[in-house]
Design an enzyme around this catalytic site. Structure first.
Site, mmCIF file in Angstrom:
data_model
loop_
_atom_site.group_PDB
_atom_site.id
_atom_site.type_symbol
_atom_site.label_atom_id
_atom_site.label_comp_id
_atom_site.label_asym_id
_atom_site.label_seq_id
_atom_site.Cartn_x
_atom_site.Cartn_y
_atom_site.Cartn_z
ATOM 1 C CG HIS A 435 -0.266 0.065 2.536
ATOM 2 N ND1 HIS A 435 0.236 1.223 3.110
ATOM 3 C CD2 HIS A 435 -0.023 -0.944 3.442
ATOM 4 C CE1 HIS A 435 0.769 0.943 4.290
ATOM 5 N NE2 HIS A 435 0.614 -0.386 4.517
ATOM 6 C CB CYS A 457 1.896 -3.387 5.192
ATOM 7 S SG CYS A 457 0.290 -4.060 5.670
#
Length: 482
Positions: A435, A457
């Site tokens: 992301h 992430c």
């Protein structure tokens, strides 16, 4: 004129004498005839036979006795399968004649005064021989026969499918000579009641126990066809450039035969053999839950493990498919039934299109057909916290969403540990994904080691996240390593 002969007294005497003699002869003749008529009033005429027995001059009682004697002189020869004949004597079963009065009736119908006809005309009568016997004694005599004894009996054998001379065939049933006692007794009873003197048990349908499965049994023929299909089956498995063949010779080894070659049909055992074969296929060709060598862009060779990416045969479905194909005798080239598929074959099943995430170098490369089409510095999980470190492995995209809100754990107060809006969200390992991260002051370097790492992430610059979002799809392997 001539002289007239005179009848003398002497001539008259002679004439009277002949008259008297004639009268006497006639008298005695009539008396004799009457006497013979009287004699035959309760006896059969000369030349009379009843049931083939000469009954001339016999009273009805004597004739009855003669007929009874012949009828009761009874012997039944019993022929049995694979054994010598034996006999049952009528006396041992209470076999005896019972008069129905027909012989007395024949005598009553006889005209005594016609007795002389017997000298030139024969009279043949047929009287019904009504016989009776003791059924209990007959059963006792049957029990004494050699054919009834267990040691002299051989059970019949069913027809069966056997493998001989490199092919399956039906071996016919064998008769055996095991008696059905009730059937044998019924056959003997009918023979005795019918006054038969010989009975061949082999020709009586209900006497011998028959094999349950005959050579023309439809189910047996279906079984033969199934067996023929089994060894006709040929499955060529395709593993990229490699092939593995399963065919009749191998399948036949899974079948069990007894010492006569009789197939011991057992679907559970056959399925178990198929399951072991499929398990071996999977052990040789599955790559899920294995490590494979991966050559990195930097030139390093690393070992990368994955439990969620690779080739994995769906063993249960493949077993069922093989079972169905063997029954049908299929010859086919195909892949196994897969639960999971990878992008390539060989030691490295990643192929030439993949995303390489070098967690040590904090850099991402997107390869398409062996060429880099995108690369970017990244920030991965914070190494200062074990629970935040980005796990290595090979993964694939779950989905992608734009925009989205990333949320941490829910706290006791009902709020989330954090909530961060992002424009591009691409998860691939649980809650871990690619992301954009506008809050990161920079990407790459040692930020992930110095407290600026993510919760696991892969943080990307907004423009790189946008480009990746537009290019990535679910088939692309994502290779993470340190």
């Amino acid at each position: 004129m001539g002289k007239r002969k005179e009848i003398t007294g002497k001539d008259n005497g002679k004439q009277k004498m002949w008259t008297i003699i004639t009268v006497i002869i006639v008298f005695f003749a009539m008396a004799g005839y009457a006497g013979m008529s009287y004699y035959y009033s309760d006896r059969f005429f000369r030349g009379t036979t009843i049931n083939g027995i000469n009954c001339s001059g016999k009273t009805s009682e004597e004739a009855e006795q003669a007929v009874a004697k012949k009828a009761e002189d009874y012997l039944l020869e019993v022929k049995a399968r694979n054994l010598k004949s034996q006999s049952i004597n009528g006396k041992l079963i209470g076999y005896r004649y019972v008069s129905d009065g027909s012989i007395s009736q024949y005598l009553d119908e006889q005209k005594p005064y016609k007795w002389v006809r017997g000298f030139w005309k024969k009279q043949n009568y047929t009287a019904k021989e009504n016989m009776t016997y003791d059924k209990v004694k007959l059963k006792e005599q049957l029990e004494k026969l050699e054919c009834v004894k267990k040691e002299n009996q051989t059970a019949p054998e069913d027809a069966y499918v056997a493998y001989k001379d490199s092919k399956f065939e039906i071996v016919p049933e064998t008769e055996g000579n095991t008696l059905d006692f009730n059937g044998a007794y019924q056959a003997l009873s009918e023979a005795v009641a019918g006054k038969k003197r010989t009975i061949d048990l082999n020709s009586c349908p209900a006497v011998y126990v028959k094999a349950a499965v005959l050579k023309d049994d439809p189910d047996l023929k279906n079984s033969l066809e199934e067996c023929q299909n089994l060894i006709r089956t040929k499955i060529v498995y395709i593993f990229g450039e490699e092939t593995v063949t399963l065919e009749g010779d191998e399948i036949r080894k899974w079948l069990i035969f007894d010492e006569r070659g009789k197939l011991q049909k057992n679907e559970d055992e056959l399925r178990q053999c198929v399951a072991e074969y499929v398990a071996q296929l999977a052990a040789t060709h599955d790559t899920v839950n294995t490590e494979r060598e991966f050559c990195t862009t930097s030139g390093r060779t690393v070992q990368v493990y994955s439990s969620v990416y690779g080739w994995k045969i769906d063993q249960e479905k493949e077993i069922e498919t093989i079972m169905q194909e063997m029954i049908a005798g299929v010859q086919i080239n195909r892949e196994p039934v897969y639960a999971m598929r990878a992008n390539a074959r060989g030691m490295n099943d990643i192929g030439s299109t993949y995303i390489e995430v070098d967690l040590s170098a904090q850099h991402l490369y997107y390869y398409q057909d062996g060429s880099i089409i995108l690369e970017s510095d990244i920030v991965s999980g914070d190494m200062q916290y074990a629970e935040r470190q980005t796990p290595p492995g090979i993964f694939q995209l779950y989905y992608k969403k734009s925009p989205s809100v990333l949320k941490g754990k829910m706290l006791e107060n009902g709020k989330y540990e954090y909530e961060r809006p992002v424009t591009y969200w691409m998860p691939f390992n649980g809650g871990i994904g690619f992301h954009d991260a506008s809050w990161q002051p920079y990407f790459g370097g040692n930020r992930f080691r110095e407290g600026g790492g993510s919760h696991g992430c892969i943080n990307l610059p907004a423009d790189k996240a946008a480009e990746l979002y537009n290019r990535i799809d679910e088939s692309v392997p994502i290779v993470c390593f340190y």
